[in-house]
Design a protein around this motif. Structure first.
Motif, PDB file in Angstrom:
ATOM      1  N   MET A 162       0.895  -0.750  -0.054  1.00  0.00           N
ATOM      2  CA  MET A 162       0.032   0.133   0.142  1.00  0.00           C
ATOM      3  C   MET A 162       0.665   1.084   0.632  1.00  0.00           C
ATOM      4  SD  MET A 162      -3.639   0.715   2.264  1.00  0.00           S
ATOM      5  CE  MET A 162      -3.904   2.163   2.207  1.00  0.00           C
ATOM      6  N   MET A 163       0.317   1.557  -0.755  1.00  0.00           N
ATOM      7  CA  MET A 163       1.465   3.203  -0.830  1.00  0.00           C
ATOM      8  C   MET A 163       1.541   4.214  -0.420  1.00  0.00           C
ATOM      9  SD  MET A 163       1.932   6.062  -4.142  1.00  0.00           S
ATOM     10  CE  MET A 163       0.100   5.744  -4.657  1.00  0.00           C
ATOM     11  N   ILE A 164       2.206   4.575   0.675  1.00  0.00           N
ATOM     12  CA  ILE A 164       2.021   5.894   1.100  1.00  0.00           C
ATOM     13  C   ILE A 164       1.080   7.474   1.247  1.00  0.00           C
ATOM     14  CG2 ILE A 164       4.000   6.993   0.723  1.00  0.00           C
ATOM     15  CD1 ILE A 164       4.128   7.386   4.243  1.00  0.00           C
ATOM     16  N   GLU A 165       0.612   7.834   2.444  1.00  0.00           N
ATOM     17  CA  GLU A 165      -0.721   8.629   1.624  1.00  0.00           C
ATOM     18  C   GLU A 165       0.067  10.173   2.553  1.00  0.00           C
ATOM     19  OE1 GLU A 165      -4.064   7.991   2.104  1.00  0.00           O
ATOM     20  OE2 GLU A 165      -4.498   5.544   0.633  1.00  0.00           O
ATOM     21  N   ILE A 166      -0.539  11.386   1.799  1.00  0.00           N
ATOM     22  CA  ILE A 166       0.176  12.774   2.828  1.00  0.00           C
ATOM     23  C   ILE A 166      -1.175  12.298   4.077  1.00  0.00           C
ATOM     24  CG2 ILE A 166      -0.972  15.147   2.368  1.00  0.00           C
ATOM     25  CD1 ILE A 166      -0.645  15.090  -0.489  1.00  0.00           C
ATOM     26  N   GLY A 167      -0.712  13.026   4.973  1.00  0.00           N
ATOM     27  CA  GLY A 167      -0.807  13.326   6.377  1.00  0.00           C
ATOM     28  C   GLY A 167      -0.651  11.656   7.181  1.00  0.00           C
ATOM     29  N   GLN A 168       0.323  10.335   6.614  1.00  0.00           N
ATOM     30  CA  GLN A 168       0.684   9.287   7.162  1.00  0.00           C
ATOM     31  C   GLN A 168       2.276  10.255   7.732  1.00  0.00           C
ATOM     32  OE1 GLN A 168       0.154   6.447   4.256  1.00  0.00           O
ATOM     33  NE2 GLN A 168      -1.778   5.593   5.344  1.00  0.00           N
ATOM     34  N   ALA A 169       2.300   8.787   8.503  1.00  0.00           N
ATOM     35  CA  ALA A 169       4.053   8.867   8.731  1.00  0.00           C
ATOM     36  C   ALA A 169       4.905   8.139   8.208  1.00  0.00           C
ATOM     37  CB  ALA A 169       3.964   8.695  10.856  1.00  0.00           C
ATOM     38  N   LEU A 170       6.457   8.666   8.170  1.00  0.00           N
ATOM     39  CA  LEU A 170       6.838   7.725   7.297  1.00  0.00           C
ATOM     40  C   LEU A 170       7.116   6.461   8.134  1.00  0.00           C
ATOM     41  CD1 LEU A 170       8.759  10.750   6.162  1.00  0.00           C
ATOM     42  CD2 LEU A 170       7.957   9.350   4.803  1.00  0.00           C
ATOM     43  N   PRO A 171       7.415   5.939   7.611  1.00  0.00           N
ATOM     44  CA  PRO A 171       8.020   4.344   8.232  1.00  0.00           C
ATOM     45  C   PRO A 171       9.501   5.121   8.689  1.00  0.00           C
ATOM     46  CG  PRO A 171       7.844   3.775   5.821  1.00  0.00           C
ATOM     47  CD  PRO A 171       7.147   5.423   6.037  1.00  0.00           C
ATOM     48  N   ASP A 172       9.470   3.701  10.047  1.00  0.00           N
ATOM     49  CA  ASP A 172      10.783   4.158  10.951  1.00  0.00           C
ATOM     50  C   ASP A 172      11.461   2.782  10.374  1.00  0.00           C
ATOM     51  OD1 ASP A 172      12.736   4.859  12.533  1.00  0.00           O
ATOM     52  OD2 ASP A 172      12.233   4.327  14.158  1.00  0.00           O
ATOM     53  N   ILE A 173      12.444   2.999   9.815  1.00  0.00           N
ATOM     54  CA  ILE A 173      13.617   1.745   8.941  1.00  0.00           C
ATOM     55  C   ILE A 173      15.335   2.533   8.453  1.00  0.00           C
ATOM     56  CG2 ILE A 173      13.694   0.777   6.898  1.00  0.00           C
ATOM     57  CD1 ILE A 173      11.345   0.347   7.067  1.00  0.00           C
ATOM     58  N   ASP A 174      15.642   0.969   9.019  1.00  0.00           N
ATOM     59  CA  ASP A 174      17.186   1.566   9.236  1.00  0.00           C
ATOM     60  C   ASP A 174      18.100   1.977   7.781  1.00  0.00           C
ATOM     61  OD1 ASP A 174      17.532   0.733  12.182  1.00  0.00           O
ATOM     62  OD2 ASP A 174      17.958  -1.433  12.107  1.00  0.00           O
ATOM     63  N   ILE A 175      18.501   2.450   7.882  1.00  0.00           N
ATOM     64  CA  ILE A 175      19.230   3.426   6.544  1.00  0.00           C
ATOM     65  C   ILE A 175      20.778   3.828   6.651  1.00  0.00           C
ATOM     66  CG2 ILE A 175      17.920   5.465   6.773  1.00  0.00           C
ATOM     67  CD1 ILE A 175      17.200   4.927   3.705  1.00  0.00           C
ATOM     68  N   ALA A 176      20.944   3.974   5.289  1.00  0.00           N
ATOM     69  CA  ALA A 176      22.707   4.328   5.457  1.00  0.00           C
ATOM     70  C   ALA A 176      22.404   5.563   4.804  1.00  0.00           C
ATOM     71  CB  ALA A 176      23.590   3.430   4.465  1.00  0.00           C
ATOM     72  N   VAL A 177      23.224   6.775   5.301  1.00  0.00           N
ATOM     73  CA  VAL A 177      23.193   8.552   5.370  1.00  0.00           C
ATOM     74  C   VAL A 177      24.844   8.777   4.593  1.00  0.00           C
ATOM     75  CG1 VAL A 177      23.047  10.595   5.750  1.00  0.00           C
ATOM     76  CG2 VAL A 177      21.272   8.717   6.717  1.00  0.00           C
ATOM     77  N   VAL A 178      24.689   8.961   3.586  1.00  0.00           N
ATOM     78  CA  VAL A 178      26.180   9.657   2.730  1.00  0.00           C
ATOM     79  C   VAL A 178      25.277  11.058   2.910  1.00  0.00           C
ATOM     80  CG1 VAL A 178      27.835   9.703   1.297  1.00  0.00           C
ATOM     81  CG2 VAL A 178      26.428   7.514   1.695  1.00  0.00           C
ATOM     82  N   ASP A 179      27.272  11.877   3.935  1.00  0.00           N
ATOM     83  CA  ASP A 179      26.965  13.519   3.513  1.00  0.00           C
ATOM     84  C   ASP A 179      28.393  14.291   3.232  1.00  0.00           C
ATOM     85  OD1 ASP A 179      26.012  16.028   3.443  1.00  0.00           O
ATOM     86  OD2 ASP A 179      25.982  15.616   6.431  1.00  0.00           O
TER      87      ASP A 179
END
Length: 160
Positions: A1-18
């Motif tokens: 199911m696709m995320i919709e406006i008003g919903q919270a982003l799912p909390d997932i582990d992720i790698a970040v490059v900065d």
């Protein structure tokens, strides 16, 4: 199911490059909660449209987002090593963070994956952009296949 406006982003582990630094492992909740953020996703680092038009637009306009207090994240279903090399090759400024969703977990949790197997790419992210405040989706734009219109930096600056 696709995320919709008003919903919270799912909390997932992720790698970040900065800023070309070593990759940081964190969670999406840590990245988005308490912040105003634009996240745009591309089907793949080093692919033509992504490298020639999509990411460069955000690099060019990064200071405009920053001046509005908006953090910018670029996500792709690529590993952190690829995302780091892409950041260097695209001269991504410090603060514009690249999210390496290597296994597509965040993309799948958002319901925005696509099957690029016909092009030898496997499961990837659809081209989309969203604006979130404190982890809640306020705006969501999804490109039609082959297009780059509603998710450009210019379009998102006009929308937020």
């Amino acid at each position: 199911m696709m995320i919709e406006i008003g919903q919270a982003l799912p909390d997932i582990d992720i790698a970040v490059v900065d800023d070309g630094a070593d990759t940081l492992r964190t969670t999406t909740a840590t990245l988005f909660n308490g912040r105003h953020a634009v996240m745009f996703a591309v089907p793949g680092a080093f692919t033509p449209t992504c490298s020639e038009r999509h990411l460069p637009g955000y690099v060019k306009h990064f200071e405009a987002f920053k001046a509005r207090g908006i953090e910018v994240y670029c996500m792709a279903v690529n590993d952190a090593y690829v995302m780091k090399a892409w950041a260097v090759s695209q001269h991504v400024p410090a603060g514009l963070k690249l999210l390496a969703d290597g296994n597509g977990a965040f993309t799948k949790a958002l319901g925005l994956e696509m099957d690029g197997s016909a092009y030898g790419m496997g499961i990837r992210s659809r081209r989309f952009a969203l604006y979130a405040q404190d982890g809640l989706v306020k705006q969501l734009y999804i490109e039609r296949p082959g297009e780059l219109r509603v998710t450009t930096a210019e379009a998102m600056l006009a929308a937020v």
